[in-house]
Design an enzyme around this catalytic site. Structure first.
Site, PDB file in Angstrom:
ATOM      1  N   PHE A  70     -23.335  21.602  16.560  1.00 37.18           N
ATOM      2  CA  PHE A  70     -22.282  21.679  17.457  1.00 37.18           C
ATOM      3  C   PHE A  70     -20.989  21.272  16.750  1.00 37.18           C
ATOM      4  O   PHE A  70     -20.778  19.767  16.879  1.00 37.18           O
ATOM      5  CB  PHE A  70     -22.613  21.085  18.757  1.00 37.18           C
ATOM      6  CG  PHE A  70     -21.600  21.669  19.998  1.00 37.18           C
ATOM      7  CD1 PHE A  70     -20.939  22.852  19.781  1.00 37.18           C
ATOM      8  CD2 PHE A  70     -21.630  21.252  21.111  1.00 37.18           C
ATOM      9  CE1 PHE A  70     -20.234  23.164  20.764  1.00 37.18           C
ATOM     10  CE2 PHE A  70     -21.242  21.593  22.232  1.00 37.18           C
ATOM     11  CZ  PHE A  70     -20.288  22.673  22.147  1.00 37.18           C
ATOM     12  N   GLU A  71     -20.379  22.013  16.174  1.00 33.14           N
ATOM     13  CA  GLU A  71     -18.957  21.594  15.151  1.00 33.14           C
ATOM     14  C   GLU A  71     -17.727  22.310  15.666  1.00 33.14           C
ATOM     15  O   GLU A  71     -18.089  23.616  15.978  1.00 33.14           O
ATOM     16  CB  GLU A  71     -19.558  21.724  13.572  1.00 33.14           C
ATOM     17  CG  GLU A  71     -20.597  20.665  13.424  1.00 33.14           C
ATOM     18  CD  GLU A  71     -20.350  19.242  13.340  1.00 33.14           C
ATOM     19  OE1 GLU A  71     -19.092  18.998  13.572  1.00 33.14           O
ATOM     20  OE2 GLU A  71     -21.174  18.433  13.260  1.00 33.14           O
TER      21      GLU A  71
ATOM     22  N   TYR B 198     -29.203  -3.060  19.812  1.00 32.12           N
ATOM     23  CA  TYR B 198     -29.660  -1.827  19.342  1.00 32.12           C
ATOM     24  C   TYR B 198     -31.279  -1.648  19.936  1.00 32.12           C
ATOM     25  O   TYR B 198     -31.524  -1.202  20.849  1.00 32.12           O
ATOM     26  CB  TYR B 198     -29.781  -1.685  17.893  1.00 32.12           C
ATOM     27  CG  TYR B 198     -30.209  -0.397  17.371  1.00 32.12           C
ATOM     28  CD1 TYR B 198     -28.909   0.792  17.217  1.00 32.12           C
ATOM     29  CD2 TYR B 198     -31.396   0.243  17.358  1.00 32.12           C
ATOM     30  CE1 TYR B 198     -29.458   1.866  16.796  1.00 32.12           C
ATOM     31  CE2 TYR B 198     -31.612   1.478  16.798  1.00 32.12           C
ATOM     32  CZ  TYR B 198     -30.616   2.286  16.600  1.00 32.12           C
ATOM     33  OH  TYR B 198     -30.782   3.704  16.359  1.00 32.12           O
TER      34      TYR B 198
END
Length: 398
Positions: free
Chosen positions: A74-75, A236
């Site tokens: 998705f760019e 994290y």
């Protein structure tokens, strides 16, 4: 236009098409230099194929074993007067290089979480490839609209239960400072992060690909995870993202059950800490990576994304290699990073790190260079003072 890097925090707002093409070229040359991967994949779907581990996986499959590849991402496309994203330019360069080498390569640009893009991908596989024998799941997105419920989920990067305070660095300026990140206040933040970054969408993809009959006998699927050292655990692995990674890894048995009658198998690969658009956003991690790079380069065992993915394909997934799974069934290509001698030296440097000595004791310069190269900058072969055509099309998309 003349394209120079413009940044805002950990984001680069510009991308250079010729630099991106050079970056892709360099990765291709590395894979070719390692020789062909015996018994490698031949028809590959990469979900999240435009940057980082995704594009490196696509390059490793195509130029390591002559695989036909379909990439989903998705760019933002390029248009006159408006730059495309780095992932757009990467994908354009990859397709052109693949086609020049006589390799099949097509791409789909859209929301990979959506049913529509899944269907479009399945239709393309049916039309052009019939079936795929490897599915790489490498999505890295901050948000997801659930295709079944329509609910929009947004991920958060926070510790759980208690605040986290430690060192961090502004990698642009080299200023080391303390940062405190407050824990999640709402359990829904954890659930939303799992919904975005966990294993549900990976499972949806495999279920739909199988139901459509486009998974080959003996198919493999792999998704990517990270563990890292104890010093990053609170933000994290023991934080909201860690809960999502736990969910991703826990999806493997369900996928193995789905793939059983195809003699297929799924894996999670735990990869090394590297400079990516995602990792740059995580406090503490840029400082850790800059120290890690210093230590691993001094020992001659440093790897970038393409080295990691080529090794994953050639020494773990294919070539008749030993997968070397850990006690939780994960592939570990973070093995060099997590070596005892490496972690001991990084921990010592962590205790010493200040703004004043950072350039000396770390590879912050290497971190910056890798960061800007993600966006097509800092390549000696490119003249960044000259006019560059910003409009670059992806051949299969137009």
């Amino acid at each position: 236009m003349i394209i120079q890097p413009r940044t805002r925090g950990f984001i680069c707002l510009t991308a250079h098409p010729e630099g991106a093409a050079q970056h892709i070229k360099n990765q291709i040359e590395y894979v070719k230099s390692k020789g062909k991967i015996a018994d490698g994949p031949k028809k590959v779907l990469v979900i999240g194929a435009s940057t980082g581990f995704g594009i490196a996986s696509r390059i490793s499959a195509a130029f390591g074993s002559d695989a036909a590849t379909i990439g989903v991402f998705f760019e933002k496309p390029a248009s006159e007067g408006k730059l495309g994203t780095a992932g757009w330019y990467n994908s354009a360069a990859f397709e052109k290089e693949a086609q020049a080498a006589g390799l099949y390569a097509k791409s789909i640009n859209g929301d990979a979480f959506s049913d529509e893009i899944k269907k479009q991908t399945i239709d393309l596989i049916k039309k052009d490839l019939g079936q795929v024998d490897l599915v790489v799941y490498s999505l890295a997105s901050p948000r997801r609209t659930h295709p079944k419920t329509g609910v929009a989920h947004a991920s958060v990067l926070k510790p759980i239960d208690q605040p986290f305070t430690d060192k961090t660095v502004d990698f642009h300026t080299g200023v080391v400072s303390d940062i405190t990140i407050n824990p999640v206040e709402n359990p829904e933040d954890i659930e939303n992060t799992v919904a975005v970054m966990g294993g549900e969408d990976w499972k949806f993809w495999i279920e739909e690909l199988k139901a459509a009959g486009v998974l080959a006998e003996g198919v493999k699927t792999v998704a990517y995870s990270y563990i890292g050292p104890e010093l990053t655990y609170p933000i994290y692995r023991n934080g909201t993202i860690g809960r999502a990674k736990d969910n991703l890894e826990a999806t493997v048995p369900a996928l193995n059950e789905i793939l059983k009658d195809l003699n297929g198998v799924s894996y999670v690969s735990v990869n090394k800490a590297l400079v990516t658009q995602s990792s740059s956003a995580i406090p503490v991690v840029p400082l850790y990576i800059s120290l890690l790079y210093k230590v691993m380069k001094a020992k001659g065992i440093h790897e970038g994304t393409i080295e990691q993915m080529q090794r994953l394909f050639a020494e773990r997934l294919y070539n008749g290699s030993d997968l070397q799974l850990d006690d939780k069934g994960r592939i570990r290509v973070d093995d060099l990073e997590m070596r005892e001698d490496v972690q001991k030296e990084v921990a010592e440097l962590w205790g010493q790190a200040t703004t004043e000595n950072l350039e000396e004791i770390s590879d912050i310069a290497g971190y910056r260079n890798d960061f800007f190269q993600l966006f097509g900058f800092n390549f000696d072969e490119i003249d960044y003072e000259k006019d560059t055509n910003e409009v670059v099309n992806i051949p299969s998309i137009g």
